[in-house]
Write a protein that holds these residues in place. Structure first.
Motif: not given
Length: 311
Positions: A77, A81-82, A85, A89, A161, A189-190, A219-221
């Motif tokens: 992703d 939002s990523q 990260f 990643h 997304t 991804s989230d 991976y959560t923001e």
């Protein structure tokens, strides 16, 4: 001469005859762990029973698979939002490839935002995969990024997304010519989506139908005060469900046990069981059929896809 013509006509008739396959045969791959989480690899057919929609089925085929080649899709992703990260990643991808990929395996790399891009087609080179991702991440010009091949049709997407489309086409288009070995997608991804043509059940069905295991790295923001919001909770539950429904595993990308998690993924992919049975349900009834595999030995956990859609 007449005989020669007759042979040609007969051959043409055979060529045009429909190919019939046994659509009632259902194949299931699965793994077994003990109460300590250790893989169990010495079980026999008589150690299992399988039920479809609660009805016991007769096992027609059973085999143990060890050291099978892997066909992996690395699905990353790169939506808004990523962005925070990106470095994790890359670092985690390198760690995964070092832990899992060998010369008898092959993997492709796909990124997604509102476009599904094939960054690297199938290769057995971990270095090539990492280098291709680095090149993509360093390329900030949208026009240059658009030169990468598209996976799936060229959809018109307004938002950013296409999570479910990435899984759908990763499980179908990118796995269609694989004839041996284990299939899996590793998804970074989230779990949030806002522009796919497909929905969650489409993605699950595509993976189940093509025997593709989904392993999700989340991976959560978080908000500025470190809390997760309702949308985050939705993404977390999606990532968990995708893994559970297809027989894979889900992990927190920011957790400390990710290296061990990668080891578990490699173990599960290389050491597992396969069975097949003739379903007692009418074939092609266009409904979902729930599958449960039970071990007759105590304290063992079986992980497999939860069912399939009959088409």
């Amino acid at each position: 001469m007449k005989f020669f013509v007759w042979v040609l006509l007969a051959a043409a008739a055979l060529a045009q005859a429909p190919i019939r396959v046994d659509v009632s045969l259902v194949n299931v791959g699965f793994s077994v762990r003990d109460e300590r989480g250790v893989l169990v690899t010495d079980l026999k057919q008589d150690d299992f029973e399988i039920l479809e929609d609660g009805v016991p089925q007769h096992i027609s085929f059973f085999a143990k698979s060890q050291d099978v080649p892997l066909n992996l899709g690395l699905v990353m992703d790169v939506s808004g939002s990523q962005q925070s990260f990106i470095k994790p990643h890359l670092k985690d991808l390198q760690s995964f490839l070092k832990t899992v990929l060998s010369k008898r395996d092959k993997a492709f790399l796909m990124t997604f935002a509102n476009r599904l891009s094939l960054i690297s087609d199938y290769t057995d080179s971990s270095k090539d995969l990492v280098d291709e991702l680095k090149d993509f991440q360093h390329e900030r010009n949208p026009r240059n990024r658009s030169t990468y091949p598209i996976v799936g049709p060229a959809e018109f997407r307004i938002l950013g997304t296409a999570f479910y489309d990435a899984i759908f086409y990763g499980s179908t288009q990118m796995m269609q010519n694989i004839d041996r070995g284990r299939r899996a997608l590793i998804i970074f991804s989230d779990g949030e989506d806002n522009s796919s043509a497909h929905h969650m059940l489409d993605a699950i069905e595509a993976a189940q139908a093509n025997d593709v295991l989904l392993f999700t790295i989340r991976y959560t923001e978080l908000s500025r005060d470190g809390r997760i919001n309702a949308r985050n909770k939705y993404g977390i539950s999606v990532m968990e469900r995708l893994a559970r429904e297809t027989g894979g595993l889900d992990f927190d990308g920011e957790g400390k046990g990710l290296v061990e998690g990668f080891k578990q993924i490699g173990e599960q992919l290389r050491a597992s069981y396969e069975l097949a049975y003739h379903t007692s349900n009418p074939p092609g009834d266009k409904t979902f059929h729930k599958i449960v595999i039970r071990s007759k030995q105590p304290n063992l956990t079986v992980r497999a896809k939860t069912g399939y859609y009959a088409k």
